[in-house]
Scaffold this motif. Structure first.
Motif, mmCIF file in Angstrom:
data_model
loop_
_atom_site.group_PDB
_atom_site.id
_atom_site.type_symbol
_atom_site.label_atom_id
_atom_site.label_comp_id
_atom_site.label_asym_id
_atom_site.label_seq_id
_atom_site.Cartn_x
_atom_site.Cartn_y
_atom_site.Cartn_z
ATOM 1 N N UNK A 186 0.831 -1.204 0.000
ATOM 2 C CA UNK A 186 0.000 0.000 0.000
ATOM 3 C C UNK A 186 0.864 1.253 0.000
ATOM 4 N N UNK A 187 1.945 1.229 0.780
ATOM 5 C CA UNK A 187 2.873 2.361 0.807
ATOM 6 C C UNK A 187 3.555 2.552 -0.542
ATOM 7 N N UNK A 188 3.975 1.441 -1.166
ATOM 8 C CA UNK A 188 4.673 1.521 -2.450
ATOM 9 C C UNK A 188 3.775 2.095 -3.541
ATOM 10 N N UNK A 189 2.486 1.784 -3.482
ATOM 11 C CA UNK A 189 1.556 2.248 -4.512
ATOM 12 C C UNK A 189 1.099 3.677 -4.264
ATOM 13 N N UNK A 190 0.797 3.999 -3.004
ATOM 14 C CA UNK A 190 0.217 5.307 -2.688
ATOM 15 C C UNK A 190 1.258 6.370 -2.380
ATOM 16 N N UNK A 191 2.477 5.944 -2.033
ATOM 17 C CA UNK A 191 3.490 6.899 -1.600
ATOM 18 C C UNK A 191 3.282 7.376 -0.181
ATOM 19 N N UNK A 192 2.311 6.771 0.535
ATOM 20 C CA UNK A 192 2.033 7.123 1.926
ATOM 21 C C UNK A 192 2.781 6.169 2.851
ATOM 22 N N UNK A 193 3.227 6.680 3.980
ATOM 23 C CA UNK A 193 3.902 5.841 4.964
ATOM 24 C C UNK A 193 2.841 5.186 5.835
ATOM 25 N N UNK A 194 2.488 3.940 5.504
ATOM 26 C CA UNK A 194 1.443 3.233 6.238
ATOM 27 C C UNK A 194 2.038 2.688 7.534
ATOM 28 N N UNK A 195 1.494 3.127 8.652
ATOM 29 C CA UNK A 195 2.029 2.759 9.954
ATOM 30 C C UNK A 195 1.794 1.283 10.237
ATOM 31 N N UNK A 196 2.828 0.594 10.660
ATOM 32 C CA UNK A 196 2.698 -0.812 11.038
ATOM 33 C C UNK A 196 3.681 -1.109 12.151
ATOM 34 N N UNK A 197 3.444 -2.204 12.857
ATOM 35 C CA UNK A 197 4.362 -2.592 13.917
ATOM 36 C C UNK A 197 4.408 -4.101 14.026
ATOM 37 N N UNK A 198 5.488 -4.628 14.561
ATOM 38 C CA UNK A 198 5.650 -6.075 14.681
ATOM 39 C C UNK A 198 4.760 -6.619 15.778
ATOM 40 N N UNK A 199 4.197 -7.785 15.539
ATOM 41 C CA UNK A 199 3.424 -8.469 16.565
ATOM 42 C C UNK A 199 4.377 -9.094 17.592
ATOM 43 N N UNK A 200 3.892 -9.238 18.799
ATOM 44 C CA UNK A 200 4.750 -9.724 19.869
ATOM 45 C C UNK A 200 5.184 -11.165 19.672
ATOM 46 N N UNK A 201 4.410 -11.953 18.918
ATOM 47 C CA UNK A 201 4.765 -13.358 18.725
ATOM 48 C C UNK A 201 5.504 -13.594 17.409
ATOM 49 N N UNK A 202 5.980 -12.505 16.810
ATOM 50 C CA UNK A 202 6.788 -12.583 15.588
ATOM 51 C C UNK A 202 6.053 -13.209 14.399
ATOM 52 N N UNK A 203 4.749 -13.082 14.375
ATOM 53 C CA UNK A 203 3.978 -13.643 13.262
ATOM 54 C C UNK A 203 3.901 -12.692 12.082
ATOM 55 N N UNK A 204 4.410 -11.492 12.233
ATOM 56 C CA UNK A 204 4.371 -10.571 11.111
ATOM 57 C C UNK A 204 4.071 -9.169 11.566
ATOM 58 N N UNK A 205 3.455 -8.387 10.696
ATOM 59 C CA UNK A 205 3.137 -7.008 11.023
ATOM 60 C C UNK A 205 1.677 -6.746 10.747
ATOM 61 N N UNK A 206 1.165 -5.706 11.388
ATOM 62 C CA UNK A 206 -0.198 -5.301 11.085
ATOM 63 C C UNK A 206 -0.310 -3.787 11.202
ATOM 64 N N UNK A 207 -1.255 -3.215 10.471
ATOM 65 C CA UNK A 207 -1.428 -1.775 10.503
ATOM 66 C C UNK A 207 -2.072 -1.351 11.805
ATOM 67 N N UNK A 208 -1.723 -0.154 12.252
ATOM 68 C CA UNK A 208 -2.305 0.366 13.480
ATOM 69 C C UNK A 208 -3.210 1.560 13.195
ATOM 70 N N UNK A 209 -3.343 1.947 11.927
ATOM 71 C CA UNK A 209 -4.175 3.087 11.568
ATOM 72 C C UNK A 209 -5.631 2.663 11.454
ATOM 73 N N UNK A 210 -6.515 3.653 11.384
ATOM 74 C CA UNK A 210 -7.923 3.358 11.132
ATOM 75 C C UNK A 210 -8.089 3.010 9.659
ATOM 76 N N UNK A 211 -9.270 2.539 9.307
ATOM 77 C CA UNK A 211 -9.544 2.243 7.900
ATOM 78 C C UNK A 211 -9.483 3.534 7.089
#
Length: 296
Positions: A186-211
């Motif tokens: 999404x960041x690569x396409x829109x040029x926006x810095x989409x906020x994300x953070x690592x999950x505590x169990x190292x399963x990946x990342x998820x966005x923290x912004x609203x829809x």
């Protein structure tokens, strides 16, 4: 000095951000921070009518009506449907080898898309970490049934321009398991810095912004942090087959109209499966999803 708000006539806009009891609406190139009148059921992507005002240079408004939705994406729990986003034309299904995307996930999202009259396509991501042929067999399966596919590296922007061309004049939402690269893409396409953070169990990342709905030229991208995997218990078993066009085609020639496409006499679906005309993984996912919904 106090100035009375200057009321503007009712105008139409689209919700570009949605919170629990307020939203942002883009109308005529201007973004309005809006409250919502009454109990209108709204999601990102909805077209709405607003009464707008300007106070101290700030554009504010009141949503007074939701217009009809062309399409809507739903999630469900205990057969209760809840909309996630509206007026979507395309769903991009992100597939990766690490973390591994289960074929069931892909086929379920194709089914969800088809039932909602939304065009699904598949994005094989993180090709920079793999051999060139890593997605070749998976791609063949979906090319055969007319699903558009792409191989990209969102991180390195490999083939992202090709994807952008495909997405021109569309409204798209990306879906994928945690760690599939949805925010990076999404960041690569829109040029926006989409906020994300690592999950505590190292399963990946998820966005923290609203829809949020992003406008990029003639393309719209909806980023919804709640869309990874959604329940489909609101779907009827007979609807599941809509996600499997190759099975529909052969089922039309079955000897009996109530064929279960398992061990029935004169089943053309089973014959096509044995002949290799239907991919085994697709057939297995069709039976799994259909029978899963039967038991609910």
């Amino acid at each position: 000095m106090y100035f009375e708000p200057k009321m503007i006539k009712v105008q139409t806009g689209q919700i570009v951000e949605f919170y629990s009891n307020s939203c942002s609406v883009l109308s005529k190139g201007k973004e309005f921070k809006c409250k919502i009148r009454g109990r209108i059921n709204l999601v990102v992507g909805d077209l709405v009518q607003i009464e707008s005002s300007s106070v101290d240079g700030n554009s504010k408004g009141l949503v007074i009506k939701r217009l009809d939705r062309v399409t809507a994406l739903y999630k469900s729990k205990e057969k209760v449907k809840k909309p996630i986003a509206a007026n979507i034309s395309h769903i991009g299904i992100l597939v990766t080898k690490n973390p591994k995307t289960n074929p069931e996930f892909i086929d379920k999202w194709i089914t969800i898309s088809k039932i909602a009259s939304i065009e699904p396509f598949i994005i094989f991501n993180k090709i920079d970490l793999l051999q060139n042929s890593a997605f070749q067999e998976d791609q063949k399966i979906y090319d055969r049934i007319g699903i558009k596919t792409f191989q990209i590296s969102a991180k390195l922007s490999t083939n992202v321009d090709e994807l952008k061309k495909y997405l021109s004049k569309t409204t798209t939402i990306f879906v994928g398991n945690s760690g599939s690269g949805k925010s990076t893409l999404t960041s690569a396409i829109t040029g926006k810095d989409i906020l994300s953070k690592a999950l505590s169990n190292n399963q990946g990342v998820h966005t923290t912004s609203v829809s949020t709905l992003y406008h990029t030229g003639e393309m719209k991208i909806i980023d919804s942090p709640g869309v990874r995997d959604i329940g489909i218990d609101h779907l009827k078993p007979q609807e599941i087959i809509l996600g499997f066009p190759e099975i529909i085609n052969y089922s039309l020639n079955c000897s009996f109209p109530n064929c279960s496409h398992q061990a029935d006499e004169g089943c053309e679906v089973m014959a096509a499966l044995k002949n290799g005309d239907i991919e085994e993984s697709r057939y297995n996912n069709f039976i799994f999803l259909r029978n899963q919904e039967k038991t609910k």
